[in-house]
Design a protein around this motif. Sequence first.
Motif, PDB file in Angstrom:
ATOM      1  N   LEU A 155       1.261 -10.074   7.130  1.00 36.45           N
ATOM      2  CA  LEU A 155       1.071  -8.825   6.398  1.00 36.45           C
ATOM      3  C   LEU A 155       2.147  -8.649   5.328  1.00 36.45           C
ATOM      4  CD1 LEU A 155      -0.743  -6.312   6.272  1.00 36.45           C
ATOM      5  CD2 LEU A 155       0.850  -5.184   7.839  1.00 36.45           C
ATOM      6  N   VAL A 156       3.367  -9.072   5.611  1.00 40.71           N
ATOM      7  CA  VAL A 156       4.438  -9.037   4.599  1.00 40.71           C
ATOM      8  C   VAL A 156       4.042  -9.875   3.388  1.00 40.71           C
ATOM      9  CG1 VAL A 156       6.807  -9.766   4.092  1.00 40.71           C
ATOM     10  CG2 VAL A 156       6.310  -8.538   6.212  1.00 40.71           C
ATOM     11  N   GLY A 157       3.446 -11.031   3.646  1.00 38.92           N
ATOM     12  CA  GLY A 157       2.971 -11.875   2.555  1.00 38.92           C
ATOM     13  C   GLY A 157       1.925 -11.168   1.711  1.00 38.92           C
ATOM     14  N   LEU A 158       1.022 -10.433   2.366  1.00 37.37           N
ATOM     15  CA  LEU A 158       0.003  -9.683   1.627  1.00 37.37           C
ATOM     16  C   LEU A 158       0.631  -8.569   0.801  1.00 37.37           C
ATOM     17  CD1 LEU A 158      -2.888  -9.409   4.263  1.00 37.37           C
ATOM     18  CD2 LEU A 158      -2.688 -10.993   2.331  1.00 37.37           C
ATOM     19  N   VAL A 159       1.690  -7.961   1.305  1.00 37.89           N
ATOM     20  CA  VAL A 159       2.417  -6.941   0.551  1.00 37.89           C
ATOM     21  C   VAL A 159       2.994  -7.546  -0.733  1.00 37.89           C
ATOM     22  CG1 VAL A 159       4.465  -5.466   0.534  1.00 37.89           C
ATOM     23  CG2 VAL A 159       2.938  -5.454   2.518  1.00 37.89           C
ATOM     24  N   MET A 180      -7.865 -11.212  -4.061  1.00 35.06           N
ATOM     25  CA  MET A 180      -7.250 -10.208  -3.200  1.00 35.06           C
ATOM     26  C   MET A 180      -8.202  -9.032  -2.969  1.00 35.06           C
ATOM     27  SD  MET A 180      -3.833  -7.918  -3.965  1.00 35.06           S
ATOM     28  CE  MET A 180      -4.713  -6.997  -5.258  1.00 35.06           C
ATOM     29  N   THR A 181      -8.827  -8.555  -4.041  1.00 37.93           N
ATOM     30  CA  THR A 181      -9.703  -7.384  -3.947  1.00 37.93           C
ATOM     31  C   THR A 181     -10.849  -7.602  -2.971  1.00 37.93           C
ATOM     32  OG1 THR A 181      -9.190  -6.765  -6.237  1.00 37.93           O
ATOM     33  CG2 THR A 181     -11.186  -5.830  -5.268  1.00 37.93           C
ATOM     34  N   MET A 207      -2.581   4.449 -15.731  1.00 31.22           N
ATOM     35  CA  MET A 207      -3.992   4.186 -15.471  1.00 31.22           C
ATOM     36  C   MET A 207      -4.156   3.106 -14.404  1.00 31.22           C
ATOM     37  SD  MET A 207      -6.939   2.693 -18.010  1.00 31.22           S
ATOM     38  CE  MET A 207      -6.402   0.994 -17.799  1.00 31.22           C
ATOM     39  N   ALA A 208      -3.375   2.021 -14.536  1.00 33.85           N
ATOM     40  CA  ALA A 208      -3.495   0.908 -13.598  1.00 33.85           C
ATOM     41  C   ALA A 208      -3.060   1.291 -12.193  1.00 33.85           C
ATOM     42  CB  ALA A 208      -2.674  -0.290 -14.089  1.00 33.85           C
ATOM     43  N   LEU A 209      -2.255   2.358 -12.076  1.00 34.95           N
ATOM     44  CA  LEU A 209      -1.894   2.856 -10.748  1.00 34.95           C
ATOM     45  C   LEU A 209      -3.138   3.232  -9.953  1.00 34.95           C
ATOM     46  CD1 LEU A 209       0.350   3.758  -8.767  1.00 34.95           C
ATOM     47  CD2 LEU A 209       0.316   5.987  -9.912  1.00 34.95           C
ATOM     48  N   ALA A 210      -4.213   3.531 -10.693  1.00 27.01           N
ATOM     49  CA  ALA A 210      -5.473   3.870 -10.031  1.00 27.01           C
ATOM     50  C   ALA A 210      -5.999   2.720  -9.182  1.00 27.01           C
ATOM     51  CB  ALA A 210      -6.523   4.253 -11.077  1.00 27.01           C
ATOM     52  N   MET A 211      -5.671   1.480  -9.579  1.00 28.27           N
ATOM     53  CA  MET A 211      -6.173   0.332  -8.818  1.00 28.27           C
ATOM     54  C   MET A 211      -5.642   0.328  -7.387  1.00 28.27           C
ATOM     55  SD  MET A 211      -5.542  -3.696  -9.591  1.00 28.27           S
ATOM     56  CE  MET A 211      -5.867  -4.951  -8.358  1.00 28.27           C
ATOM     57  N   PRO A 212      -4.304   0.316  -7.163  1.00 30.46           N
ATOM     58  CA  PRO A 212      -3.855   0.346  -5.763  1.00 30.46           C
ATOM     59  C   PRO A 212      -4.222   1.639  -5.053  1.00 30.46           C
ATOM     60  CG  PRO A 212      -1.990   0.593  -7.252  1.00 30.46           C
ATOM     61  CD  PRO A 212      -3.166   0.198  -8.090  1.00 30.46           C
ATOM     62  N   VAL A 213      -4.201   2.773  -5.782  1.00 27.76           N
ATOM     63  CA  VAL A 213      -4.589   4.037  -5.150  1.00 27.76           C
ATOM     64  C   VAL A 213      -6.037   3.976  -4.692  1.00 27.76           C
ATOM     65  CG1 VAL A 213      -5.018   6.490  -5.571  1.00 27.76           C
ATOM     66  CG2 VAL A 213      -2.888   5.451  -6.368  1.00 27.76           C
ATOM     67  N   ALA A 214      -6.907   3.455  -5.551  1.00 25.37           N
ATOM     68  CA  ALA A 214      -8.319   3.335  -5.190  1.00 25.37           C
ATOM     69  C   ALA A 214      -8.514   2.400  -4.006  1.00 25.37           C
ATOM     70  CB  ALA A 214      -9.124   2.823  -6.390  1.00 25.37           C
ATOM     71  N   LEU A 215      -7.752   1.314  -3.987  1.00 21.51           N
ATOM     72  CA  LEU A 215      -7.896   0.369  -2.888  1.00 21.51           C
ATOM     73  C   LEU A 215      -7.331   0.940  -1.586  1.00 21.51           C
ATOM     74  CD1 LEU A 215      -7.056  -2.913  -4.829  1.00 21.51           C
ATOM     75  CD2 LEU A 215      -9.283  -2.209  -3.943  1.00 21.51           C
ATOM     76  N   TYR A 268      -4.379  -0.977   8.027  1.00 15.70           N
ATOM     77  CA  TYR A 268      -3.477  -2.101   7.743  1.00 15.70           C
ATOM     78  C   TYR A 268      -3.753  -2.685   6.353  1.00 15.70           C
ATOM     79  CZ  TYR A 268      -1.271  -2.368  12.328  1.00 15.70           C
ATOM     80  OH  TYR A 268      -0.521  -2.092  13.442  1.00 15.70           O
ATOM     81  N   GLY A 269      -5.020  -2.675   5.954  1.00 16.43           N
ATOM     82  CA  GLY A 269      -5.360  -3.183   4.629  1.00 16.43           C
ATOM     83  C   GLY A 269      -4.838  -2.306   3.506  1.00 16.43           C
ATOM     84  N   ALA A 270      -4.555  -1.035   3.818  1.00 19.82           N
ATOM     85  CA  ALA A 270      -4.021  -0.126   2.799  1.00 19.82           C
ATOM     86  C   ALA A 270      -2.536  -0.333   2.558  1.00 19.82           C
ATOM     87  CB  ALA A 270      -4.282   1.322   3.218  1.00 19.82           C
ATOM     88  N   ILE A 271      -1.820  -0.881   3.539  1.00 22.89           N
ATOM     89  CA  ILE A 271      -0.361  -1.019   3.433  1.00 22.89           C
ATOM     90  C   ILE A 271       0.069  -1.828   2.208  1.00 22.89           C
ATOM     91  CG2 ILE A 271       1.683  -2.016   4.549  1.00 22.89           C
ATOM     92  CD1 ILE A 271       0.455  -1.167   7.253  1.00 22.89           C
ATOM     93  N   PRO A 272      -0.519  -3.008   1.939  1.00 22.00           N
ATOM     94  CA  PRO A 272      -0.097  -3.750   0.737  1.00 22.00           C
ATOM     95  C   PRO A 272      -0.275  -2.957  -0.544  1.00 22.00           C
ATOM     96  CG  PRO A 272      -1.370  -5.168   2.194  1.00 22.00           C
ATOM     97  CD  PRO A 272      -1.497  -3.790   2.733  1.00 22.00           C
ATOM     98  N   TYR A 273      -1.340  -2.176  -0.639  1.00 21.00           N
ATOM     99  CA  TYR A 273      -1.600  -1.434  -1.871  1.00 21.00           C
ATOM    100  C   TYR A 273      -0.667  -0.231  -2.010  1.00 21.00           C
ATOM    101  CZ  TYR A 273      -5.801  -4.302  -1.872  1.00 21.00           C
ATOM    102  OH  TYR A 273      -6.667  -5.363  -1.870  1.00 21.00           O
ATOM    103  N   ILE A 274      -0.290   0.386  -0.911  1.00 22.29           N
ATOM    104  CA  ILE A 274       0.677   1.480  -0.972  1.00 22.29           C
ATOM    105  C   ILE A 274       2.011   0.963  -1.511  1.00 22.29           C
ATOM    106  CG2 ILE A 274       2.030   3.107   0.408  1.00 22.29           C
ATOM    107  CD1 ILE A 274      -0.388   3.321   2.301  1.00 22.29           C
TER     108      ILE A 274
END
Length: 445
Positions: free
Chosen positions: A343-347, A266-267, A150-158, A289-295
């Motif tokens: 960006l690595v830090g954000l990841v 973060m959100t 279920m929580a996987l939905a959070m990064p997928v949604a972001l 670029y903002g999607a990369i950390p969430y992927i």
Amino acid sequence: MQRSTTPTVDSKSVIRKVKRGILPVAFLLYAFNYMDRSSISYAQLTMGKELGIDVATYGSIAAIFFVAYVLLEVPSNMILARVGARRWLARIAITWGLVTIVTGFVQDLAQLYVARVALGIAEAGLFPGLILFLTYWFLNQDRGRAIGAMALAMPVALVVGSFTGGLILDHVDWFGLSSWRWVFILQGLPPVLLGFWLLLTLADRPRKARWLSEAERDWLEESIAAEQATVAEQQDKAGELRALRHPKVLYLGAINALAGVATYGMTFFLPQVVSQLYPTYSATDIGIYGAIPYICAAGAMLLIVRYADLSGRRKPVVLACFLIAIIGLIVTAVFQDVPALGLVGLVLLAIGVVSNIPTFWALASEVLTREQSTVGIAVINALASAGGFFGPFLIGKVAGAGNTIVGLSVPMVSLALAFVMLLFVKVPGRVPPSAPEASPSDASR
């Protein structure tokens, strides 16, 4: 005439059916919920100029969402336990979707504040309601992975929100409406449709699931009840309302509140941080670029949750996640003039923040009795939402009108405190997993 034998139930088959029947519902609800809640983070990239919203004011707008949200978490979970998940989760989805759509038509700052408060009222209780809902369907040994799915939905949604938010800002300005308004309108429609679908299809409990046989329904209900009875014998007795002041609930809630500062910081601020790292990029580029950390966080979370469930080392896993997030914040703050390293830090931040959530909740649901869970889960989440208020508010104040990255010192401190507090949490012995093959009578022995 009585049956001479009890039907044998393949427990693995039952769990597979439950995963297929329940997890997609929880996933979609949480995904659309996070998209709607965070849609303002991308809308702000152009909305701020049109409505005159600086970083500090934006932090207040993001934070005010949590005022009513925090107050209504516990009542919402108590209502869900009484009226059933089908009606209550559907009500939440429909109302929050409508409020998000209406937000696309606000004309000034005052109306935006009102819309955000209304969204908090509409969404209150969804996440703790989903956690409670999953305790009705999954045994302890499977619950962490269920919450993780279920929580996987959070990064997928972001990720989806990042891509679509940037694209909408650059390409959608239909009927003379500003593109930021369409971010709210288009992301508010899906939960309304989902809510009506839930009213027609969702089963509240295993005994109402038409996609399970009678023997499977009985086995699952009795197995979960037996497990809860075992946990209850190991824990202090406390009724629903006593959980409001139970030390264990409040302590876990305080940890979750400190973690919530980082989660919601973060959100709501990641797009602003990315735009500061890459100031010449378009909204579409910032979305990519903002999607990369969430992927990266989505992939890491699947591995981390699986390890935590199979090893039973949930507390060390959450501690490690907090530490990874702290390191990520430090890297972004130190290397803000080197975009790739920033960006690595954000990841790293996203991996730590996202991956701790399902394991923390699996740990909390393992610690609490069934009597404590209805209110206790809501209390713990409400306190996390309090972190959601103070996080964006303080980040906005520290950042002022300029450097958003300076505001990252706020979640850095909060995660360090959460790390120290979690060190002192005592974890009970795990309830032994059920045998692969069981019957209803076996489950209740």
